[in-house]
Design an enzyme around this catalytic site. Structure first.
Site, PDB file in Angstrom:
ATOM      1  N   SER A  19    -111.712 -55.994  73.321  1.00 20.21           N
ATOM      2  CA  SER A  19    -112.714 -55.738  74.362  1.00 20.21           C
ATOM      3  C   SER A  19    -112.684 -54.311  74.916  1.00 20.21           C
ATOM      4  CB  SER A  19    -112.572 -56.752  75.503  1.00 20.21           C
ATOM      5  OG  SER A  19    -112.989 -58.019  75.050  1.00 20.21           O
ATOM      6  N   LYS A  72    -109.099 -68.299  82.961  1.00 19.12           N
ATOM      7  CA  LYS A  72    -110.536 -68.509  83.195  1.00 19.12           C
ATOM      8  C   LYS A  72    -110.830 -69.536  84.292  1.00 19.12           C
ATOM      9  CE  LYS A  72    -112.227 -67.147  78.632  1.00 19.12           C
ATOM     10  NZ  LYS A  72    -112.981 -67.515  77.438  1.00 19.12           N
ATOM     11  N   ASP A 109    -119.708 -66.853  77.965  1.00 19.81           N
ATOM     12  CA  ASP A 109    -119.262 -67.359  76.645  1.00 19.81           C
ATOM     13  C   ASP A 109    -120.333 -68.205  75.953  1.00 19.81           C
ATOM     14  OD1 ASP A 109    -116.746 -66.234  76.366  1.00 19.81           O
ATOM     15  OD2 ASP A 109    -115.744 -67.841  77.468  1.00 19.81           O
ATOM     16  N   GLY A 133    -112.900 -79.676  69.151  1.00 21.95           N
ATOM     17  CA  GLY A 133    -112.144 -79.119  70.276  1.00 21.95           C
ATOM     18  C   GLY A 133    -112.810 -79.466  71.585  1.00 21.95           C
ATOM     19  N   THR A 159    -107.109 -84.637  71.636  1.00 21.00           N
ATOM     20  CA  THR A 159    -106.951 -85.467  72.833  1.00 21.00           C
ATOM     21  C   THR A 159    -108.347 -85.949  73.238  1.00 21.00           C
ATOM     22  OG1 THR A 159    -105.221 -83.900  73.453  1.00 21.00           O
ATOM     23  CG2 THR A 159    -105.902 -85.483  75.139  1.00 21.00           C
ATOM     24  N   LEU A 228    -115.145 -70.158  66.027  1.00 25.26           N
ATOM     25  CA  LEU A 228    -115.076 -69.195  67.134  1.00 25.26           C
ATOM     26  C   LEU A 228    -114.044 -68.102  66.873  1.00 25.26           C
ATOM     27  CD1 LEU A 228    -116.919 -71.053  68.714  1.00 25.26           C
ATOM     28  CD2 LEU A 228    -115.393 -70.872  70.656  1.00 25.26           C
TER      29      LEU A 228
HETATM   30  P1  NAP Z   1    -108.228 -73.978  75.044  1.00 22.94           P
HETATM   31  O1  NAP Z   1    -109.002 -74.250  76.272  1.00 22.94           O
HETATM   32  O2  NAP Z   1    -106.769 -73.762  75.125  1.00 22.94           O
HETATM   33  O3  NAP Z   1    -108.524 -75.197  74.005  1.00 22.94           O
HETATM   34  C1  NAP Z   1    -107.818 -75.274  72.798  1.00 22.94           C
HETATM   35  C2  NAP Z   1    -108.387 -76.396  71.942  1.00 22.94           C
HETATM   36  O4  NAP Z   1    -107.693 -76.393  70.695  1.00 22.94           O
HETATM   37  C3  NAP Z   1    -108.209 -77.799  72.539  1.00 22.94           C
HETATM   38  O5  NAP Z   1    -109.301 -78.606  72.171  1.00 22.94           O
HETATM   39  C4  NAP Z   1    -106.931 -78.284  71.836  1.00 22.94           C
HETATM   40  O6  NAP Z   1    -106.835 -79.684  71.713  1.00 22.94           O
HETATM   41  C5  NAP Z   1    -107.131 -77.690  70.458  1.00 22.94           C
HETATM   42  N1  NAP Z   1    -105.863 -77.554  69.733  1.00 22.94           N
HETATM   43  C6  NAP Z   1    -104.893 -76.614  69.941  1.00 22.94           C
HETATM   44  N2  NAP Z   1    -103.879 -76.808  69.072  1.00 22.94           N
HETATM   45  C7  NAP Z   1    -104.218 -77.881  68.296  1.00 22.94           C
HETATM   46  C8  NAP Z   1    -103.584 -78.559  67.231  1.00 22.94           C
HETATM   47  N3  NAP Z   1    -102.389 -78.190  66.749  1.00 22.94           N
HETATM   48  N4  NAP Z   1    -104.219 -79.610  66.673  1.00 22.94           N
HETATM   49  C9  NAP Z   1    -105.436 -80.017  67.137  1.00 22.94           C
HETATM   50  N5  NAP Z   1    -106.092 -79.406  68.158  1.00 22.94           N
HETATM   51  C10 NAP Z   1    -105.487 -78.347  68.732  1.00 22.94           C
HETATM   52  O7  NAP Z   1    -108.792 -72.686  74.272  1.00 22.94           O
HETATM   53  P2  NAP Z   1    -110.269 -72.044  74.326  1.00 22.94           P
HETATM   54  O8  NAP Z   1    -110.331 -71.063  75.419  1.00 22.94           O
HETATM   55  O9  NAP Z   1    -111.256 -73.138  74.264  1.00 22.94           O
HETATM   56  O10 NAP Z   1    -110.273 -71.211  72.955  1.00 22.94           O
HETATM   57  C11 NAP Z   1    -110.261 -71.884  71.718  1.00 22.94           C
HETATM   58  C12 NAP Z   1    -110.447 -70.902  70.573  1.00 22.94           C
HETATM   59  O11 NAP Z   1    -111.693 -70.230  70.693  1.00 22.94           O
HETATM   60  C13 NAP Z   1    -109.369 -69.825  70.511  1.00 22.94           C
HETATM   61  O12 NAP Z   1    -109.051 -69.612  69.167  1.00 22.94           O
HETATM   62  C14 NAP Z   1    -110.071 -68.599  71.086  1.00 22.94           C
HETATM   63  O13 NAP Z   1    -109.535 -67.419  70.557  1.00 22.94           O
HETATM   64  C15 NAP Z   1    -111.495 -68.830  70.597  1.00 22.94           C
HETATM   65  N6  NAP Z   1    -112.513 -68.185  71.452  1.00 22.94           N
HETATM   66  C16 NAP Z   1    -113.360 -67.278  70.867  1.00 22.94           C
HETATM   67  C17 NAP Z   1    -114.331 -66.678  71.629  1.00 22.94           C
HETATM   68  C18 NAP Z   1    -115.267 -65.693  70.975  1.00 22.94           C
HETATM   69  O14 NAP Z   1    -115.921 -64.942  71.722  1.00 22.94           O
HETATM   70  N7  NAP Z   1    -115.381 -65.677  69.667  1.00 22.94           N
HETATM   71  C19 NAP Z   1    -114.471 -66.976  73.002  1.00 22.94           C
HETATM   72  C20 NAP Z   1    -113.601 -67.919  73.563  1.00 22.94           C
HETATM   73  C21 NAP Z   1    -112.626 -68.516  72.767  1.00 22.94           C
HETATM   74  P3  NAP Z   1    -106.126 -80.599  72.864  1.00 22.94           P
HETATM   75  O15 NAP Z   1    -107.152 -80.743  73.954  1.00 22.94           O
HETATM   76  O16 NAP Z   1    -105.811 -81.863  72.191  1.00 22.94           O
HETATM   77  O17 NAP Z   1    -104.912 -79.829  73.314  1.00 22.94           O
END
Ligand code: NAP
Length: 284
Positions: A19, A72, A109, A133, A159, A228
């Site tokens: 960023s 966030k 987002d 997710g 979950t 993502l």
């Molecule tokens: P978050 O709130 O921490 O959510 C993580 C998600 O991943 C939850 O649904 C979690 O499931 C799941 N997860 C994690 N480890 C897992 C595993 N071993 N097996 C199955 N499910 C698993 O994260 P977030 O902020 O939503 O971000 C998620 C992803 O999006 C990240 O990779 C981030 O870098 C990316 N992202 C990209 C952008 C972009 O602009 N391109 C913007 C935002 C985020 P549980 O609920 O079961 O724990």
């Protein structure tokens, strides 16, 4: 010319973020030579100083900030007001400080994601969508899709209760939409999905060659698979879908568009999206 307007990135860790490169390039591109975007690392609990960091923005005369993982949601109690989008999503990725010194929380987002779909000529309105997710980004994307007129969304998560929470929070506001939930394995029951979006963190470099779904799950040429994650550019999941002939899109465009929307909030100017994308690619 001296720096008059400082914008920051609040998160932990932030040292590898693209960023700063992307936003500083945008300032340069538009001749905003007195603007600067800087990383603002704020450690996580138990010693989190997120309250001091957010309130410190006003004290230090900072004009805005992005907020990233893991803060966030944690910033919400310290803001003076929220945009309707941030309120509905329950998370903030952009803070703007208005002329009265009020801290206003926004979430770009979801709209960043929709803008990237539009850039790829994809209209999710009549599509059957599967969101893998149920974290913060899944919530933002689901809300943006529903607001955009998408009426058929299935949220699958390790979950299941978290997927249920998202569905529950949006069902009343989008009464005509069908929002189903299940665990990740239920992707096998969604063969007619048009758009499948990975919002889990599986696929980041730290997770090796794991995928959010089993390798015996296959896709078709008519499906669009969006991840993502943008680093690596092709996750194992995207490679798997591409092998089946599906159209694949990574999260770089979403990153650029959420940043462009934040840029417009701070500067009140239209962001130079192409230059920002070039800078983001260079910073990866
Ligand atoms: P978050 O709130 O921490 O959510 C993580 C998600 O991943 C939850 O649904 C979690 O499931 C799941 N997860 C994690 N480890 C897992 C595993 N071993 N097996 C199955 N499910 C698993 O994260 P977030 O902020 O939503 O971000 C998620 C992803 O999006 C990240 O990779 C981030 O870098 C990316 N992202 C990209 C952008 C972009 O602009 N391109 C913007 C935002 C985020 P549980 O609920 O079961 O724990």
């Amino acid at each position: 010319m001296g720096i008059k307007n400082i914008v920051g990135l609040i998160g932990w860790p932030v040292s590898h973020s693209v960023s700063p490169g992307m936003q500083n390039r945008a300032f340069l591109e538009l001749g905003c030579h007195d603007w600067l975007y800087v990383p603002m690392p704020v450690a996580t609990s138990p010693n989190s100083r997120i309250k001091e960091a957010v309130l410190g923005l006003r004290a230090l005369g900072i004009v805005g900030a992005n907020v990233t993982v893991p803060h966030k949601e944690a910033v919400l109690p310290y803001l003076d007001d929220l945009s309707d989008m941030a309120k509905a999503i329950g998370a903030v990725n952009t803070i703007a400080i208005d002329n009265e010194g009020r801290l206003i929380g926004h979430n770009t987002d979801g709209l960043g994601f929709i803008s990237d779909l539009v850039e790829h000529d994809v209209d999710p309105k009549g599509m059957q969508v599967v969101v893998l997710g149920a974290g913060g980004s899944a919530r933002a994307i689901t809300y943006a899709l529903l607001s955009h007129g998408c009426q058929n969304i299935t949220i699958l998560n390790r979950t299941k209760s978290k997927a249920n929470d998202i569905a529950f929070s949006f069902r009343d506001s989008f009464k005509n939409a069908i929002i189903k939930t299940d665990t990740l394995a239920a992707i096998k029951d969604t063969p007619s999905a048009d758009l499948i979006i990975n919002t889990t963190s599986i696929g980041l470099k730290s997770t090796g060659d794991q995928m959010p779904v089993d390798k015996d799950v296959h896709f078709t040429k008519s499906q669009i698979v969006y991840d993502l994650i943008y680093n690596p550019k092709m996750t194992t999941f995207l490679k798997h879908a591409a092998k089946d002939g599906a159209r694949t899109i990574n999260g770089l465009g979403m990153l650029v568009h959420q940043g462009a929307l934040a840029f417009a909030i701070w500067t009140k100017q239209k962001a130079p999206v192409a230059a920002m994308k070039e800078a983001a690619l260079a910073a990866l």
